[in-house]
Design a protein around this motif. Structure first.
Motif, PDB file in Angstrom:
ATOM      1  N   UNK A 109     -39.257  27.903 -28.419  1.00 12.08           N
ATOM      2  CA  UNK A 109     -39.164  28.387 -27.033  1.00 12.08           C
ATOM      3  C   UNK A 109     -40.331  29.332 -26.792  1.00 12.08           C
ATOM      4  N   UNK A 110     -41.102  29.093 -25.766  1.00 12.87           N
ATOM      5  CA  UNK A 110     -42.271  29.942 -25.519  1.00 12.87           C
ATOM      6  C   UNK A 110     -41.941  31.311 -24.926  1.00 12.87           C
ATOM      7  N   UNK A 111     -40.688  31.565 -24.574  1.00  9.78           N
ATOM      8  CA  UNK A 111     -40.298  32.886 -24.069  1.00  9.78           C
ATOM      9  C   UNK A 111     -39.663  33.672 -25.213  1.00  9.78           C
ATOM     10  N   UNK A 112     -40.272  34.805 -25.548  1.00  7.39           N
ATOM     11  CA  UNK A 112     -39.750  35.672 -26.602  1.00  7.39           C
ATOM     12  C   UNK A 112     -38.992  36.827 -25.956  1.00  7.39           C
ATOM     13  N   UNK A 113     -37.889  37.205 -26.569  1.00 11.21           N
ATOM     14  CA  UNK A 113     -37.036  38.275 -26.053  1.00 11.21           C
ATOM     15  C   UNK A 113     -37.175  39.482 -26.977  1.00 11.21           C
ATOM     16  N   UNK A 114     -37.519  40.623 -26.398  1.00  8.35           N
ATOM     17  CA  UNK A 114     -37.756  41.847 -27.158  1.00  8.35           C
ATOM     18  C   UNK A 114     -36.708  42.929 -26.902  1.00  8.35           C
ATOM     19  N   UNK A 115     -35.479  42.515 -26.668  1.00  5.62           N
ATOM     20  CA  UNK A 115     -34.418  43.493 -26.425  1.00  5.62           C
ATOM     21  C   UNK A 115     -34.232  44.394 -27.642  1.00  5.62           C
ATOM     22  N   UNK A 116     -34.346  43.814 -28.850  1.00  4.36           N
ATOM     23  CA  UNK A 116     -34.166  44.621 -30.056  1.00  4.36           C
ATOM     24  C   UNK A 116     -35.202  45.733 -30.161  1.00  4.36           C
ATOM     25  N   UNK A 117     -36.424  45.476 -29.679  1.00  6.63           N
ATOM     26  CA  UNK A 117     -37.475  46.504 -29.685  1.00  6.63           C
ATOM     27  C   UNK A 117     -37.077  47.663 -28.777  1.00  6.63           C
ATOM     28  N   UNK A 151     -34.037  48.411 -27.779  1.00  2.68           N
ATOM     29  CA  UNK A 151     -32.866  49.080 -28.345  1.00  2.68           C
ATOM     30  C   UNK A 151     -33.295  50.111 -29.383  1.00  2.68           C
ATOM     31  N   UNK A 152     -34.236  49.742 -30.223  1.00  2.00           N
ATOM     32  CA  UNK A 152     -34.715  50.677 -31.242  1.00  2.00           C
ATOM     33  C   UNK A 152     -35.405  51.878 -30.605  1.00  2.00           C
ATOM     34  N   UNK A 153     -36.206  51.634 -29.588  1.00  2.00           N
ATOM     35  CA  UNK A 153     -36.900  52.744 -28.915  1.00  2.00           C
ATOM     36  C   UNK A 153     -35.925  53.697 -28.252  1.00  2.00           C
ATOM     37  N   UNK A 154     -34.827  53.157 -27.747  1.00  2.52           N
ATOM     38  CA  UNK A 154     -33.836  53.984 -27.045  1.00  2.52           C
ATOM     39  C   UNK A 154     -32.753  54.494 -27.992  1.00  2.52           C
ATOM     40  N   UNK A 155     -32.829  54.090 -29.264  1.00  3.23           N
ATOM     41  CA  UNK A 155     -31.819  54.464 -30.261  1.00  3.23           C
ATOM     42  C   UNK A 155     -30.409  54.131 -29.760  1.00  3.23           C
ATOM     43  N   UNK A 156     -30.253  52.871 -29.317  1.00 10.43           N
ATOM     44  CA  UNK A 156     -29.016  52.405 -28.726  1.00 10.43           C
ATOM     45  C   UNK A 156     -28.521  51.189 -29.506  1.00 10.43           C
ATOM     46  N   UNK A 157     -27.215  51.056 -29.644  1.00  6.32           N
ATOM     47  CA  UNK A 157     -26.644  49.906 -30.344  1.00  6.32           C
ATOM     48  C   UNK A 157     -26.450  48.742 -29.371  1.00  6.32           C
ATOM     49  N   UNK A 158     -26.296  47.565 -29.938  1.00  2.56           N
ATOM     50  CA  UNK A 158     -26.028  46.372 -29.127  1.00  2.56           C
ATOM     51  C   UNK A 158     -24.716  46.557 -28.367  1.00  2.56           C
ATOM     52  N   UNK A 175     -30.511  50.138 -17.527  1.00  2.00           N
ATOM     53  CA  UNK A 175     -29.945  50.877 -18.655  1.00  2.00           C
ATOM     54  C   UNK A 175     -31.033  51.276 -19.651  1.00  2.00           C
ATOM     55  N   UNK A 176     -31.965  50.360 -19.919  1.00  2.60           N
ATOM     56  CA  UNK A 176     -33.007  50.631 -20.902  1.00  2.60           C
ATOM     57  C   UNK A 176     -34.226  51.355 -20.316  1.00  2.60           C
ATOM     58  N   UNK A 177     -34.191  51.565 -18.999  1.00  2.00           N
ATOM     59  CA  UNK A 177     -35.288  52.239 -18.292  1.00  2.00           C
ATOM     60  C   UNK A 177     -36.626  51.584 -18.631  1.00  2.00           C
TER      61      UNK A 177
END
Length: 73
Positions: free
Chosen positions: A1-9, A11-18, A54-56
């Motif tokens: 899939x040519x669309x990559x999702x960086x939600x985990x990045x 989340x780490x920057x915001x120190x937030x859990x899934x 939420x993630x600003x």
């Protein structure tokens, strides 16, 4: 899939859990995991807007296009 999702990045920057993100966005952790792992076929603009709120961040912080390798070898 040519669309990559960086939600985990983000989340780490915001120190937030899934789980916390799913709760604040209003979707199930399972659906967020599908999106986060790049297995989603689509995402509603309302969901994308809620994630950004939420993630600003901007949509481009969560989604990016990657060219597929078409060289074939």
């Amino acid at each position: 899939m040519p669309i990559a999702v960086d939600i985990d990045v983000m989340l780490a920057r915001r120190k937030m859990s899934v789980g916390e993100l799913a709760d604040r966005v209003g979707i199930t952790p399972a659906n967020l995991a599908v999106l986060k792992n790049g297995r989603a076929k689509a995402v509603r603009f309302a969901t994308l807007a809620a994630l950004c709120d939420v993630l600003e961040c901007q949509p481009g912080d969560l989604l990016r296009w990657e060219a597929e390798d078409t060289a074939g070898g």
